[in-house]
Design a protein around this motif. Sequence first.
Motif, PDB file in Angstrom:
ATOM      1  N   ARG A  21       0.813  -1.214   0.000  1.00 33.70           N
ATOM      2  CA  ARG A  21       0.000   0.000   0.000  1.00 33.70           C
ATOM      3  C   ARG A  21       0.849   1.268   0.000  1.00 33.70           C
ATOM      4  NH1 ARG A  21      -2.286  -1.027   4.432  1.00 33.70           N
ATOM      5  NH2 ARG A  21      -1.433   0.596   5.785  1.00 33.70           N
ATOM      6  N   ARG A  22       1.949   1.259   0.776  1.00 32.89           N
ATOM      7  CA  ARG A  22       2.731   2.483   0.980  1.00 32.89           C
ATOM      8  C   ARG A  22       4.153   2.406   0.461  1.00 32.89           C
ATOM      9  NH1 ARG A  22       4.087   4.661   5.613  1.00 32.89           N
ATOM     10  NH2 ARG A  22       3.964   6.703   4.626  1.00 32.89           N
ATOM     11  N   GLY A  23       4.609   1.184   0.165  1.00 31.43           N
ATOM     12  CA  GLY A  23       5.988   1.026  -0.275  1.00 31.43           C
ATOM     13  C   GLY A  23       6.970   0.829   0.858  1.00 31.43           C
ATOM     14  N   TYR A  24       6.481   0.820   2.104  1.00 25.62           N
ATOM     15  CA  TYR A  24       7.318   0.613   3.284  1.00 25.62           C
ATOM     16  C   TYR A  24       6.575  -0.327   4.234  1.00 25.62           C
ATOM     17  CZ  TYR A  24       9.482   4.862   1.480  1.00 25.62           C
ATOM     18  OH  TYR A  24      10.077   5.792   0.665  1.00 25.62           O
ATOM     19  N   PRO A  25       7.283  -1.278   4.854  1.00 25.43           N
ATOM     20  CA  PRO A  25       6.603  -2.236   5.728  1.00 25.43           C
ATOM     21  C   PRO A  25       6.288  -1.658   7.100  1.00 25.43           C
ATOM     22  CG  PRO A  25       8.942  -2.688   5.694  1.00 25.43           C
ATOM     23  CD  PRO A  25       8.711  -1.571   4.701  1.00 25.43           C
ATOM     24  N   GLY A  49       5.478 -14.349   6.348  1.00 25.62           N
ATOM     25  CA  GLY A  49       6.484 -13.794   5.439  1.00 25.62           C
ATOM     26  C   GLY A  49       6.417 -12.290   5.459  1.00 25.62           C
ATOM     27  N   GLY A  50       5.844 -11.708   4.467  1.00 26.48           N
ATOM     28  CA  GLY A  50       5.760 -10.248   4.397  1.00 26.48           C
ATOM     29  C   GLY A  50       6.782  -9.691   3.434  1.00 26.48           C
ATOM     30  N   ALA A  51       6.496  -8.528   2.918  1.00 19.57           N
ATOM     31  CA  ALA A  51       7.401  -7.874   1.963  1.00 19.57           C
ATOM     32  C   ALA A  51       8.196  -6.798   2.674  1.00 19.57           C
ATOM     33  CB  ALA A  51       6.587  -7.273   0.818  1.00 19.57           C
ATOM     34  N   GLY A  52       9.391  -6.535   2.173  1.00 13.83           N
ATOM     35  CA  GLY A  52      10.235  -5.517   2.770  1.00 13.83           C
ATOM     36  C   GLY A  52      10.884  -6.006   4.056  1.00 13.83           C
ATOM     37  N   THR A  53      11.540  -5.097   4.745  1.00 10.17           N
ATOM     38  CA  THR A  53      12.248  -5.403   5.980  1.00 10.17           C
ATOM     39  C   THR A  53      11.439  -4.921   7.169  1.00 10.17           C
ATOM     40  OG1 THR A  53      14.376  -5.121   4.862  1.00 10.17           O
ATOM     41  CG2 THR A  53      14.394  -5.092   7.264  1.00 10.17           C
ATOM     42  N   GLY A 224      13.925   8.174  -4.980  1.00 17.93           N
ATOM     43  CA  GLY A 224      14.121   8.632  -6.341  1.00 17.93           C
ATOM     44  C   GLY A 224      13.365   7.786  -7.345  1.00 17.93           C
ATOM     45  N   PRO A 225      13.433   8.149  -8.622  1.00 19.00           N
ATOM     46  CA  PRO A 225      12.736   7.395  -9.665  1.00 19.00           C
ATOM     47  C   PRO A 225      13.153   5.940  -9.726  1.00 19.00           C
ATOM     48  CG  PRO A 225      13.556   9.493 -10.507  1.00 19.00           C
ATOM     49  CD  PRO A 225      14.150   9.322  -9.144  1.00 19.00           C
ATOM     50  N   ALA A 226      14.379   5.627  -9.261  1.00 10.56           N
ATOM     51  CA  ALA A 226      14.851   4.257  -9.320  1.00 10.56           C
ATOM     52  C   ALA A 226      14.061   3.327  -8.433  1.00 10.56           C
ATOM     53  CB  ALA A 226      16.332   4.193  -8.915  1.00 10.56           C
ATOM     54  N   ASP A 227      13.268   3.904  -7.491  1.00 15.48           N
ATOM     55  CA  ASP A 227      12.457   3.062  -6.629  1.00 15.48           C
ATOM     56  C   ASP A 227      11.391   2.298  -7.403  1.00 15.48           C
ATOM     57  OD1 ASP A 227      13.539   3.376  -4.142  1.00 15.48           O
ATOM     58  OD2 ASP A 227      12.440   5.195  -3.705  1.00 15.48           O
ATOM     59  N   GLY A 228      10.937   2.884  -8.496  1.00 18.46           N
ATOM     60  CA  GLY A 228       9.923   2.211  -9.297  1.00 18.46           C
ATOM     61  C   GLY A 228       8.559   2.165  -8.652  1.00 18.46           C
ATOM     62  N   ARG A 229       8.272   3.092  -7.729  1.00 23.07           N
ATOM     63  CA  ARG A 229       6.967   3.096  -7.089  1.00 23.07           C
ATOM     64  C   ARG A 229       6.185   4.337  -7.514  1.00 23.07           C
ATOM     65  NH1 ARG A 229       9.959   2.184  -2.012  1.00 23.07           N
ATOM     66  NH2 ARG A 229      10.318  -0.047  -1.859  1.00 23.07           N
TER      67      ARG A 229
END
Length: 229
Positions: A21-25, A49-53, A224-229
């Motif tokens: 949803r936010r790009g951060y866990p 599990g889960g995504a991110g750290t 930055g743009p490299a995040d791809g979000r």
Amino acid sequence: MTSQRPGIDGVANLDTGRYRRRGYPEAVYCEGKSIEQLTAIATQLRETGGAGTTLFTRASAEQAAAVRAVLPEAAEHADARLLAWPAEPPPPTGGLVLTLTAGTSDLPVAREAQLSARYLGRRSELVADVGVAGLHRLLARIEDLRCADAIIVAAGMDGALPSVVAGLVEVPVVALPTSVGYGAAFGGIAPLLTMLNACAPGVGVVNIDNGYGAGHLAAQIARGPADGR
């Protein structure tokens, strides 16, 4: 709408969809939680599990041991009272987050900020002990400051350093008041008020000792743009 997995009855309702949803866990704030509660939370994280750290913040030695009993591969950073699972930070994207401390006593909170930004996917570096009592120390690092995309400044006592830094650079400054100081610092209230009253523009202030909040905000600024979000 992102679906949620079942919570832990009477303990927690983990926001497992936050990364999508936010790009951060979600982070787990350990202070105030019992060993049994943290064990249940860590167990659910392992099972889902889960995504991110996932970061476990403000963890005592006993709490860190309980988390690592369930997640033995988690990285423990005792100097920051922080654990990270999985242990390896993601490949860095975006810009550089630079964390400064006014003094060595500010390091525990500053390390929480620096590591939070790193585990949220940013290049993250730390420069210690460059407070205004010896301004030449800061000026000697001016080129480092001007290479950053966001700067976190952790300071107690009079809390003057963020205003000085913001007057030297063109990027946002995240002011992080610490509870370091003698009686009239009022456990961080004095530097907090100084930072809120900063005359230099471009200074945002987080709560006292909130290293995780400072690292998270700086990571979002330096995305930055490299995040791809």
